[in-house]
Scaffold this active site. Sequence first.
Site, PDB file in Angstrom:
ATOM      1  NE  ARG A  18      -0.590   0.071   4.904  1.00 45.98           N
ATOM      2  CZ  ARG A  18      -0.901   1.034   5.763  1.00 45.98           C
ATOM      3  NH1 ARG A  18      -1.884   1.851   5.542  1.00 45.98           N
ATOM      4  NH2 ARG A  18      -0.203   1.173   6.883  1.00 45.98           N
ATOM      5  CB  CYS A  32      28.739  12.976  24.870  1.00 44.92           C
ATOM      6  SG  CYS A  32      28.191  11.339  25.386  1.00 44.92           S
ATOM      7  CB  CYS A  51      32.249  11.320  26.412  1.00 45.38           C
ATOM      8  SG  CYS A  51      31.903  10.914  24.670  1.00 45.38           S
ATOM      9  CG  HIS A  73      30.244  10.259  21.224  1.00 47.18           C
ATOM     10  ND1 HIS A  73      29.348  10.413  22.261  1.00 47.18           N
ATOM     11  CD2 HIS A  73      29.721  10.958  20.180  1.00 47.18           C
ATOM     12  CE1 HIS A  73      28.325  11.173  21.854  1.00 47.18           C
ATOM     13  NE2 HIS A  73      28.530  11.519  20.591  1.00 47.18           N
ATOM     14  CG  ASN A 116      15.227   2.322  24.706  1.00 49.54           C
ATOM     15  OD1 ASN A 116      14.623   1.298  24.401  1.00 49.54           O
ATOM     16  ND2 ASN A 116      14.944   3.004  25.806  1.00 49.54           N
ATOM     17  N   GLY A 155      13.419   6.760  21.172  1.00 47.24           N
ATOM     18  CA  GLY A 155      13.437   7.529  22.415  1.00 47.24           C
ATOM     19  C   GLY A 155      14.808   7.645  23.035  1.00 47.24           C
ATOM     20  CB  SER A 172      18.000  11.609  24.678  1.00 49.06           C
ATOM     21  OG  SER A 172      18.404  10.979  25.868  1.00 49.06           O
ATOM     22  CG  HIS A 206      28.613   7.427  24.519  1.00 48.61           C
ATOM     23  ND1 HIS A 206      29.768   8.177  24.546  1.00 48.61           N
ATOM     24  CD2 HIS A 206      28.962   6.201  24.996  1.00 48.61           C
ATOM     25  CE1 HIS A 206      30.758   7.445  25.036  1.00 48.61           C
ATOM     26  NE2 HIS A 206      30.285   6.236  25.318  1.00 48.61           N
ATOM     27  CG  HIS A 258      23.569   4.600  26.459  1.00 50.65           C
ATOM     28  ND1 HIS A 258      23.420   5.389  25.341  1.00 50.65           N
ATOM     29  CD2 HIS A 258      22.419   4.768  27.174  1.00 50.65           C
ATOM     30  CE1 HIS A 258      22.247   6.009  25.375  1.00 50.65           C
ATOM     31  NE2 HIS A 258      21.611   5.646  26.466  1.00 50.65           N
ATOM     32  CD  GLN A 268      17.868   3.393  30.212  1.00 51.61           C
ATOM     33  OE1 GLN A 268      17.393   3.503  31.346  1.00 51.61           O
ATOM     34  NE2 GLN A 268      17.333   3.981  29.155  1.00 51.61           N
TER      35      GLN A 268
HETATM   36  O1  LIG Z   1      -4.759   2.221   7.949  1.00 49.22           O
HETATM   37  P1  LIG Z   1      -3.813   3.388   7.927  1.00 49.22           P
HETATM   38  O2  LIG Z   1      -4.407   4.650   8.528  1.00 49.22           O
HETATM   39  O3  LIG Z   1      -3.204   3.622   6.584  1.00 49.22           O
HETATM   40  O4  LIG Z   1      -2.613   2.965   8.867  1.00 49.22           O
HETATM   41  C1  LIG Z   1      -2.477   3.312  10.213  1.00 49.22           C
HETATM   42  O5  LIG Z   1      -3.434   2.679  11.038  1.00 49.22           O
HETATM   43  C2  LIG Z   1      -3.381   1.242  11.079  1.00 49.22           C
HETATM   44  C3  LIG Z   1      -4.410   0.757  12.070  1.00 49.22           C
HETATM   45  O6  LIG Z   1      -4.213   1.290  13.353  1.00 49.22           O
HETATM   46  C4  LIG Z   1      -1.988   0.742  11.437  1.00 49.22           C
HETATM   47  O7  LIG Z   1      -1.932  -0.655  11.260  1.00 49.22           O
HETATM   48  C5  LIG Z   1      -0.913   1.383  10.556  1.00 49.22           C
HETATM   49  O8  LIG Z   1       0.371   1.001  11.016  1.00 49.22           O
HETATM   50  C6  LIG Z   1      -1.064   2.907  10.622  1.00 49.22           C
HETATM   51  O9  LIG Z   1      -0.099   3.533   9.818  1.00 49.22           O
HETATM   52  O1  LIG Z   2      15.693   6.331  30.199  1.00 47.98           O
HETATM   53  P1  LIG Z   2      15.752   7.144  28.936  1.00 47.98           P
HETATM   54  O2  LIG Z   2      16.675   6.570  27.907  1.00 47.98           O
HETATM   55  O3  LIG Z   2      15.991   8.595  29.190  1.00 47.98           O
HETATM   56  O4  LIG Z   2      14.265   7.061  28.337  1.00 47.98           O
HETATM   57  C1  LIG Z   2      13.845   6.176  27.337  1.00 47.98           C
HETATM   58  O5  LIG Z   2      13.811   4.828  27.804  1.00 47.98           O
HETATM   59  C2  LIG Z   2      12.912   4.566  28.877  1.00 47.98           C
HETATM   60  C3  LIG Z   2      12.946   3.083  29.169  1.00 47.98           C
HETATM   61  O6  LIG Z   2      12.651   2.305  28.037  1.00 47.98           O
HETATM   62  C4  LIG Z   2      11.496   5.051  28.551  1.00 47.98           C
HETATM   63  O7  LIG Z   2      10.701   4.953  29.697  1.00 47.98           O
HETATM   64  C5  LIG Z   2      11.494   6.493  28.048  1.00 47.98           C
HETATM   65  O8  LIG Z   2      10.198   6.840  27.629  1.00 47.98           O
HETATM   66  C6  LIG Z   2      12.474   6.627  26.897  1.00 47.98           C
HETATM   67  O9  LIG Z   2      12.508   7.962  26.431  1.00 47.98           O
END
Ligand SMILES: O=P(O)(O)O[C@H]1O[C@H](CO)[C@@H](O)[C@H](O)[C@H]1O
Ligand SMILES: O=P(O)(O)O[C@H]1O[C@H](CO)[C@@H](O)[C@H](O)[C@H]1O
Lengths: 350, 350
Positions: free
Chosen positions: A31, A52, A55, A115, A155, A161, A163, A166, A168, A170
């Site tokens: 699609r 950073c 670092c 880094h 992450n 998410g 930020s 570097h 790393h 958790q």
């Molecule tokens: O169907 P749409 O609006 O193109 O697509 C959106 O909604 C769907 C249903 O929540 C999701 O599966 C898709 O990932 C999202 O991009």
């Molecule tokens: O802890 P960080 O890296 O600042 O934050 C990130 O990871 C966390 C754990 O998965 C999440 O709760 C946060 O929403 C995300 O931004």
Amino acid sequence: NSSFNQKNHPHRRHNPLLDEWILVSPQRANRPWQGQTEKVTEEKLPAHDPNCYLCSGNVRVNGDKNPDYKGVFVFENDFGSLMKDNVEFSDEKSDFFTLKPERGINRVICFSENHSLTLPEMEVGDIKKVVDVWQQQYEELGAEDYIDHVQIFENKGSVMGCSNPHPHGQIWAQSSIPSTVLRTQENLKNYFEKNGTSLLEDYVKRELDANERIILENEDFVAVVPFWAIWPYETMIVSKRKAENILQFSDSEKFSLASIIKDLTTKYDNLFEISFPYSSGIHQSPTDGKEHTEWHFHMHFYPPLLRNAEVKKFMVGYEMLAEPQRDITPEQSAEILKNLPVVHYKEALN
Amino acid sequence: NSSFNQKNHPHRRHNPLLDEWILVSPQRANRPWQGQTEKVTEEKLPAHDPNCYLCSGNVRVNGDKNPDYKGVFVFENDFGSLMKDNVEFSDEKSDFFTLKPERGINRVICFSENHSLTLPEMEVGDIKKVVDVWQQQYEELGAEDYIDHVQIFENKGSVMGCSNPHPHGQIWAQSSIPSTVLRTQENLKNYFEKNGTSLLEDYVKRELDANERIILENEDFVAVVPFWAIWPYETMIVSKRKAENILQFSDSEKFSLASIIKDLTTKYDNLFEISFPYSSGIHQSPTDGKEHTEWHFHMHFYPPLLRNAEVKKFMVGYEMLAEPQRDITPEQSAEILKNLPVVHYKEALN
Ligand SMILES: O=P(O)(O)O[C@H]1O[C@H](CO)[C@@H](O)[C@H](O)[C@H]1O
Ligand SMILES: O=P(O)(O)O[C@H]1O[C@H](CO)[C@@H](O)[C@H](O)[C@H]1O
């Protein structure tokens, strides 16, 4: 009336780890997409960035100074989601307003002083040192009386998410077993009690026989796109033998784990020739002091991208309210990942 | 040893609809954010966009021409996730590779011919017409023998994967009850069998007594930040009386529903003075022809934003692997939403 073909017809698949279903819509893969796209910025990063907070030798937001570390460095998160304090609590029973204090420890693990690196660009020997620290941390934190679960995760990428580029990960160690881990445990346990074998050990055998979704295999581990994967390029690393947790791995097994992580994340980077975003994390036995013969070490990789570096899969609307949905099939993703080289595209350019 | 205070100490709360826990970290609300931000573009849209495939009289990707509709317009999704075809299938039993064909119908509902509007900017009477169509669609689709569940939802805003600002929602009607709905049903059923009353009816009474998380109330509905909300500004609209599904609502109840939707989404827009993104959707009894005295109509709103128009909450890493986590408490969010006006900020400017 045509007959069912999993490459062309919508279907649901069962996830035995969570005992839930996902919706697969292979006919929908093409699609058109006119929605939000991700920025792809591939600036070359310096080996040391004075701004950073991860670092070597730099000062963090709370005023603490990082040591001049080389290799892996662990410290306590300055803005943790948990606190160690043991607070007094009188449980007022309530049908609808049920809450409990939660204690715990949040740590950050820098994978390298460099880094500019990420896991796929690190030497296997250096990734092995990260695995060593995961093992130590699981042991040390799990040994605390009030810590029943140690969640190790990463992450990677701003779309996940994260930020700070570097390298790393958790660790969130806490006094309860989190919801998703508990559900996994219940399903592993039911299977183990019924069959006397590990669900994931049996599953890996079946996947090796089928050889349709296996991406990588070494002496001790496989990397597979699970039959029930929800993210387009979701994978799982599973130990071939039933190890309940990372403590049971020998030195050579830890090296095998480091090696399969390097190869898998290299394939990921090679897919769209970018630093591939994902959240990854280890599921293993809790540290609640109970016997956990049902557990089997595995590591999930949940990458958000769908078609290219810019278009991700949105888990919204239907997915939030009803159940996960995917377009490209796990077999198609596995085929693509399997055929990618294990030499990093940046290295191949040299 | 201080004593527990839910405004300052990390804790877990129980969600009785899904029987799972969430982690609340009130002490973390002020951590600095250097990560990814969302683009905020508030261009003024035209009432009719010749390039929009949802506008009156325009031609869609598949060549179909939309009628010159006014008000609500429903059509079948050109790139649906489901197909109506009844395919032949022989179930080969397998422990790990369990799948089943899934049939269904995907529809798109344009809320208005006016490309520039959104629900909060529509007249209550016109939102009422959307509710009427939800009722008709639930009835019509649910009457199909092979349709056991009708999911009505809206993805609003590009951050929620919505690729077209024209006001619209979707319906995915299918032959199975999706995982999350089934879990909700099991918990509603357990409660109903144990207590002889509706879980949500009793919950709403307790929330009205507590008056800490109620945002809006009219004769027939309340809008509440659930005690167990996971998204920073998550809310739920619940009917005061136990209606199993939208068919049981009278004309005046449908008007009440339209009115609380208008007021709630207006508060959302007023929060950061932008068109506020969210996914919303209705949970109600399945259309499987069975008795469902346990069900109680409710509508979830899952908005991704956290601190301002640019910073969203990332449900990644820990959340994907372990359990949902939030910083700002549901009570704080409720206080903020409650105090916002129900006059739209754009109208207030005039
Ligand atoms: O169907 P749409 O609006 O193109 O697509 C959106 O909604 C769907 C249903 O929540 C999701 O599966 C898709 O990932 C999202 O991009
Ligand atoms: O802890 P960080 O890296 O600042 O934050 C990130 O990871 C966390 C754990 O998965 C999440 O709760 C946060 O929403 C995300 O931004």
